[in-house]
Design a protein around this motif. Structure first.
Motif, PDB file in Angstrom:
ATOM      1  N   THR A 551       0.855  -1.193   0.000  1.00 27.24           N
ATOM      2  CA  THR A 551       0.000   0.000   0.000  1.00 27.24           C
ATOM      3  C   THR A 551       0.887   1.238   0.000  1.00 27.24           C
ATOM      4  O   THR A 551       1.792   1.373   0.851  1.00 27.24           O
ATOM      5  CB  THR A 551      -0.916   0.025   1.235  1.00 27.24           C
ATOM      6  OG1 THR A 551      -1.684  -1.180   1.290  1.00 27.24           O
ATOM      7  CG2 THR A 551      -1.854   1.219   1.182  1.00 27.24           C
ATOM      8  N   GLN A 552       0.628   2.157  -0.947  1.00 26.95           N
ATOM      9  CA  GLN A 552       1.377   3.411  -0.984  1.00 26.95           C
ATOM     10  C   GLN A 552       0.937   4.321   0.161  1.00 26.95           C
ATOM     11  O   GLN A 552      -0.224   4.331   0.564  1.00 26.95           O
ATOM     12  CB  GLN A 552       1.131   4.138  -2.306  1.00 26.95           C
ATOM     13  CG  GLN A 552       1.803   3.519  -3.495  1.00 26.95           C
ATOM     14  CD  GLN A 552       3.309   3.763  -3.520  1.00 26.95           C
ATOM     15  OE1 GLN A 552       3.889   4.340  -2.582  1.00 26.95           O
ATOM     16  NE2 GLN A 552       3.950   3.311  -4.590  1.00 26.95           N
ATOM     17  N   GLY A 553       1.904   5.094   0.677  1.00 27.51           N
ATOM     18  CA  GLY A 553       1.573   6.090   1.686  1.00 27.51           C
ATOM     19  C   GLY A 553       1.216   7.421   1.045  1.00 27.51           C
ATOM     20  O   GLY A 553       1.135   7.547  -0.173  1.00 27.51           O
ATOM     21  N   THR A 554       1.037   8.422   1.881  1.00 32.77           N
ATOM     22  CA  THR A 554       0.771   9.783   1.406  1.00 32.77           C
ATOM     23  C   THR A 554       1.773  10.712   2.088  1.00 32.77           C
ATOM     24  O   THR A 554       1.741  10.855   3.313  1.00 32.77           O
ATOM     25  CB  THR A 554      -0.659  10.223   1.752  1.00 32.77           C
ATOM     26  OG1 THR A 554      -1.569   9.284   1.193  1.00 32.77           O
ATOM     27  CG2 THR A 554      -0.951  11.594   1.187  1.00 32.77           C
ATOM     28  N   PRO A 555       2.718  11.329   1.331  1.00 24.20           N
ATOM     29  CA  PRO A 555       2.883  11.202  -0.120  1.00 24.20           C
ATOM     30  C   PRO A 555       3.355   9.794  -0.527  1.00 24.20           C
ATOM     31  O   PRO A 555       3.881   9.055   0.295  1.00 24.20           O
ATOM     32  CB  PRO A 555       3.951  12.250  -0.444  1.00 24.20           C
ATOM     33  CG  PRO A 555       4.147  13.042   0.797  1.00 24.20           C
ATOM     34  CD  PRO A 555       3.686  12.231   1.937  1.00 24.20           C
ATOM     35  N   PRO A 612       7.130  12.931   5.262  1.00 25.17           N
ATOM     36  CA  PRO A 612       7.875  11.795   4.716  1.00 25.17           C
ATOM     37  C   PRO A 612       7.008  10.906   3.833  1.00 25.17           C
ATOM     38  O   PRO A 612       5.906  10.513   4.220  1.00 25.17           O
ATOM     39  CB  PRO A 612       8.321  11.040   5.972  1.00 25.17           C
ATOM     40  CG  PRO A 612       8.307  12.062   7.066  1.00 25.17           C
ATOM     41  CD  PRO A 612       7.161  12.967   6.737  1.00 25.17           C
ATOM     42  N   PRO A 613       7.484  10.580   2.597  1.00 21.83           N
ATOM     43  CA  PRO A 613       6.793   9.579   1.781  1.00 21.83           C
ATOM     44  C   PRO A 613       6.937   8.196   2.429  1.00 21.83           C
ATOM     45  O   PRO A 613       7.910   7.934   3.144  1.00 21.83           O
ATOM     46  CB  PRO A 613       7.528   9.647   0.439  1.00 21.83           C
ATOM     47  CG  PRO A 613       8.868  10.186   0.776  1.00 21.83           C
ATOM     48  CD  PRO A 613       8.684  11.106   1.947  1.00 21.83           C
ATOM     49  N   SER A 614       5.962   7.297   2.175  1.00 25.48           N
ATOM     50  CA  SER A 614       5.978   6.009   2.859  1.00 25.48           C
ATOM     51  C   SER A 614       5.249   4.960   2.048  1.00 25.48           C
ATOM     52  O   SER A 614       4.547   5.259   1.084  1.00 25.48           O
ATOM     53  CB  SER A 614       5.331   6.134   4.236  1.00 25.48           C
ATOM     54  OG  SER A 614       3.960   6.486   4.109  1.00 25.48           O
ATOM     55  N   PHE A 615       5.431   3.715   2.454  1.00 32.53           N
ATOM     56  CA  PHE A 615       4.652   2.601   1.932  1.00 32.53           C
ATOM     57  C   PHE A 615       4.473   1.582   3.053  1.00 32.53           C
ATOM     58  O   PHE A 615       5.214   1.594   4.038  1.00 32.53           O
ATOM     59  CB  PHE A 615       5.322   1.960   0.703  1.00 32.53           C
ATOM     60  CG  PHE A 615       6.625   1.269   1.020  1.00 32.53           C
ATOM     61  CD1 PHE A 615       6.656  -0.075   1.410  1.00 32.53           C
ATOM     62  CD2 PHE A 615       7.831   1.946   0.929  1.00 32.53           C
ATOM     63  CE1 PHE A 615       7.862  -0.713   1.705  1.00 32.53           C
ATOM     64  CE2 PHE A 615       9.032   1.321   1.223  1.00 32.53           C
ATOM     65  CZ  PHE A 615       9.045  -0.012   1.619  1.00 32.53           C
ATOM     66  N   THR A 616       3.499   0.677   2.857  1.00 28.71           N
ATOM     67  CA  THR A 616       3.199  -0.348   3.848  1.00 28.71           C
ATOM     68  C   THR A 616       3.110  -1.708   3.163  1.00 28.71           C
ATOM     69  O   THR A 616       2.477  -1.838   2.097  1.00 28.71           O
ATOM     70  CB  THR A 616       1.871  -0.057   4.564  1.00 28.71           C
ATOM     71  OG1 THR A 616       1.958   1.212   5.206  1.00 28.71           O
ATOM     72  CG2 THR A 616       1.561  -1.125   5.602  1.00 28.71           C
ATOM     73  N   ILE A 617       3.753  -2.706   3.729  1.00 28.31           N
ATOM     74  CA  ILE A 617       3.649  -4.099   3.267  1.00 28.31           C
ATOM     75  C   ILE A 617       3.091  -4.928   4.410  1.00 28.31           C
ATOM     76  O   ILE A 617       3.591  -4.852   5.545  1.00 28.31           O
ATOM     77  CB  ILE A 617       5.007  -4.653   2.818  1.00 28.31           C
ATOM     78  CG1 ILE A 617       5.523  -3.863   1.614  1.00 28.31           C
ATOM     79  CG2 ILE A 617       4.899  -6.140   2.485  1.00 28.31           C
ATOM     80  CD1 ILE A 617       6.891  -4.303   1.140  1.00 28.31           C
ATOM     81  N   SER A 618       2.055  -5.729   4.105  1.00 24.75           N
ATOM     82  CA  SER A 618       1.431  -6.592   5.116  1.00 24.75           C
ATOM     83  C   SER A 618       1.528  -8.044   4.675  1.00 24.75           C
ATOM     84  O   SER A 618       1.486  -8.349   3.459  1.00 24.75           O
ATOM     85  CB  SER A 618      -0.038  -6.214   5.318  1.00 24.75           C
ATOM     86  OG  SER A 618      -0.171  -4.871   5.739  1.00 24.75           O
TER      87      SER A 618
END
Length: 624
Positions: A551-555, A612-618
């Motif tokens: 899942t992409q974060g914001t930004p 901070p830009p971010s992403f999530t992996i589950s």
């Protein structure tokens, strides 16, 4: 230093006759008067000089004093006691004079400096004067009693050859209570009669010192003064005295804090004497002093002066008194914690000195500064906190841009000695403290305190009484960089018994792990270099049923993730050094052989522009 010779010629006599004639022509009727305390001890004055209240004879009328009934005098003493008597004279003309009576006199030059008014009866011509002070009465203010006092007689000039002074009393025997040094040399007139009711000073050649004598509780005193035209005497009332001052221990809680200290009636009302602190020093400050003839119940008080930042509750007030009259039985406080003390009454002869000591309780203040280069991002702000355990006692969030800081100082916190406090900062909003190098510098206004001051934000400090501490955290931004931060969360999805209703982490339960990666640095991350290695607890197993999601974060991070190629596993006993080293293929949906989950999203992770830009992996796992 040369001293002008004392005139002895007929010119001196003529001059004094003219002085006396002027005094007679301008004599005023008897009026209420005051007694006055010297402003300083001088070099030869007695240690108890502040217990002498010298009678002001400015209203003396030589004409009235020669009548049969004499001249009536009335004095309101410093404690409100009313003293009255009648004064009658015979002999050459007398006039009231200031002290010192001349440049060679002892009193006023080497002791008892700065006596106000006209305390001296001075001869206008050679001869013998008899001065009778009768019907001495002391009437105390309401609530007081006069149990004893001392009437004082003094040589106000210089008793030279052929001159003398004799003091007679119907009270207690005379005692020599002051030996006042001459302005030069060491000559003194002769004296006799100490311990009796008649004391005599006999003149000798030269510039001589002087004696001061006292008689307890007379109702009549007679002075016989023999002079060559320049002889004088003066009188005082001496009784018990009390002085009060303030010292500040350590430092003021705020530089503007000032204190007023007072000697007041125990029942309330206008203070008899008071004093105040000033400036920024620690004292002791000019004392409030009260000579008193009446056994008045006294109260010693301490209060903040108007204009101070703090209330008295910010200080611990303690009171200690001492008495140079060691035989006295007057009770004295010693380090009593109070700012309002019922002292009680003084005894005759007491010379009490009391001191309020003001010690601030520990105080803290925390400030923010931004180092060279300013903020990493224009929107970066900081929250400053002073905490005791989990309780935040003071906080502020900064404003401003660049190196400018607004609202960057917390309110001052009053603490408890011996208690640990934490001084810390938190990034406000999306601000990352990882983008800054931080140092903390502290100062203590209590210069000799042994309290160890912290140097690192987030440190604790355990203060002592008197500490007034100010700390500044300075943040200096790091060079352009990429800084990755990882957050890992877990949630139980279901268990074999409750299914999805309030599931428990029992064997067979399914767990969803969520890993968030963010870049707080302004620089992008090298392409394909983000490598996440998650070591599994021994109670957890992962396999082909991991079902990883991205899942992409914001930004947005700018990365992509394909589970088939970017998710791998390892059964190695030590952590793999790279994504390529993760080579194990699970043999079951939940394979107990898997020890590491390896993640390698592709692309270039963007740098931060403030958020901070971010992403999530589950992925899914199971409890063994």
């Amino acid at each position: 230093m040369a001293i002008a010779a004392r005139p002895t010629s007929w010119l001196r006599i003529a001059a004094m006759r003219l002085f006396a004639l002027i005094a007679l022509l301008t004599g005023a009727p008897a009026l209420a008067a005051n007694c006055n305390i010297a402003t300083s001890q001088g070099t030869t004055g007695p240690a108890d000089w502040q217990t002498y209240c010298w009678l002001d004879l400015a209203s003396y009328s030589d004409t009235t004093a020669r009548t049969t009934s004499g001249q009536a005098f009335s004095y309101t003493l410093p404690d409100g006691t009313l003293m009255t008597f009648r004064l009658r004279v015979t002999g050459p003309a007398l006039a009231a004079a200031t002290a010192p009576s001349w440049t060679g006199a002892a009193v006023g030059n080497t002791a008892f400096l700065g006596i106000a008014g006209r305390p001296i009866l001075y001869q206008g011509a050679a001869g013998t004067n008899v001065i009778t002070i009768s019907n001495i009465t002391l009437t105390p203010p309401a609530g007081g009693t006069v149990t004893s006092y001392m009437f004082v007689g003094a040589d106000a000039e210089s008793s030279n050859e052929g001159e003398s002074l004799t003091f007679q009393t119907n009270g207690g025997p005379w005692s020599v209570i002051g030996t006042i040094g001459p302005i030069s040399g060491n000559a003194y007139p002769g004296q006799s009669g100490a311990g009796t009711t008649s004391f005599t000073v006999t003149g000798v050649p030269g510039t001589v010192g002087a004696y001061i004598v006292g008689s307890p509780t007379p109702t009549q005193v007679t002075t016989t003064m023999v002079g060559g035209g320049l002889q004088g005497t003066m009188f005082a009332v001496r009784f018990a005295s009390i002085t009060l001052n303030t010292v500040i221990q350590g430092a003021r809680a705020d530089p503007t804090d000032q204190f007023t200290f007072s000697i007041a009636p125990q029942s309330g009302g206008t203070a008899y004497a008071s004093g105040s602190t000033s400036g920024t020093g620690l004292g002791p400050f000019t004392a409030a002093s009260l000579p008193t003839s009446a056994a008045l119940p006294l109260r010693l008080t301490q209060a903040m002066t108007s204009g101070s930042v703090n209330e008295l509750t910010h200080y611990r007030s303690s009171l200690t008194c001492s008495n140079t009259t060691t035989s006295s039985t007057t009770p004295l406080p010693s380090n009593v914690l109070t700012d309002n003390y019922a002292f009680g009454s003084l005894q005759y002869g007491d010379r009490v000195s009391c001191t309020f000591t003001q010690t601030p309780f520990p105080h803290f203040r925390l400030s923010k500064a931004i180092g060279t280069g300013g903020r990493q991002f224009a929107t970066d702000q900081f929250r400053m906190e002073i905490a005791q355990g989990a309780t935040v006692l003071a906080t502020t969030t900064t404003g401003g841009t660049g190196t400018t800081v607004t609202t960057g100082v917390t309110s001052q916190v009053q603490g408890v000695a011996g208690t640990a406090y934490t001084l810390r900062e938190i990034g406000a909003g999306s601000t990352s403290l990882a983008q800054y190098n931080a140092v903390m510098a502290c100062t203590n206004a209590f210069a000799t305190s042994s309290t160890v001051l912290p140097a690192v934000p987030g440190s604790t400090i355990t203060p002592q009484m008197g500490d007034v501490i100010a700390c500044t955290i300075t943040n200096t931004r790091r060079a352009t960089n990429a800084t990755l931060a990882i957050t890992k969360l877990s949630a139980i999805v279901s268990d074999p018994i409750r299914s999805t209703t309030n599931p428990l982490g029992i064997p067979g339960a399914l767990v969803r792990y969520t890993i968030q990666i963010s870049n707080s640095g302004p620089a992008a991350v090298t392409a394909n270099s983000v490598f996440v290695l998650d070591g599994l607890p021994s109670q957890i197993e992962v396999g082909s049923a991991a079902a990883a999601t991205f899942t992409q974060g914001t930004p947005t991070s700018g990365l992509t993730f394909t589970p088939a190629t970017d998710l791998r596993f390892s059964n190695a006993t030590t952590a793999p050094a790279s994504f390529a080293a993760c080579t194990y293929t699970p043999v079951a949906a939940y394979d107990p052989a898997v020890r590491y989950v390896c993640l390698n999203p592709k692309g270039t992770m963007a740098g931060s522009t403030g958020t901070p830009p971010s992403f999530t992996i589950s992925f899914d796992a199971r409890v063994k």
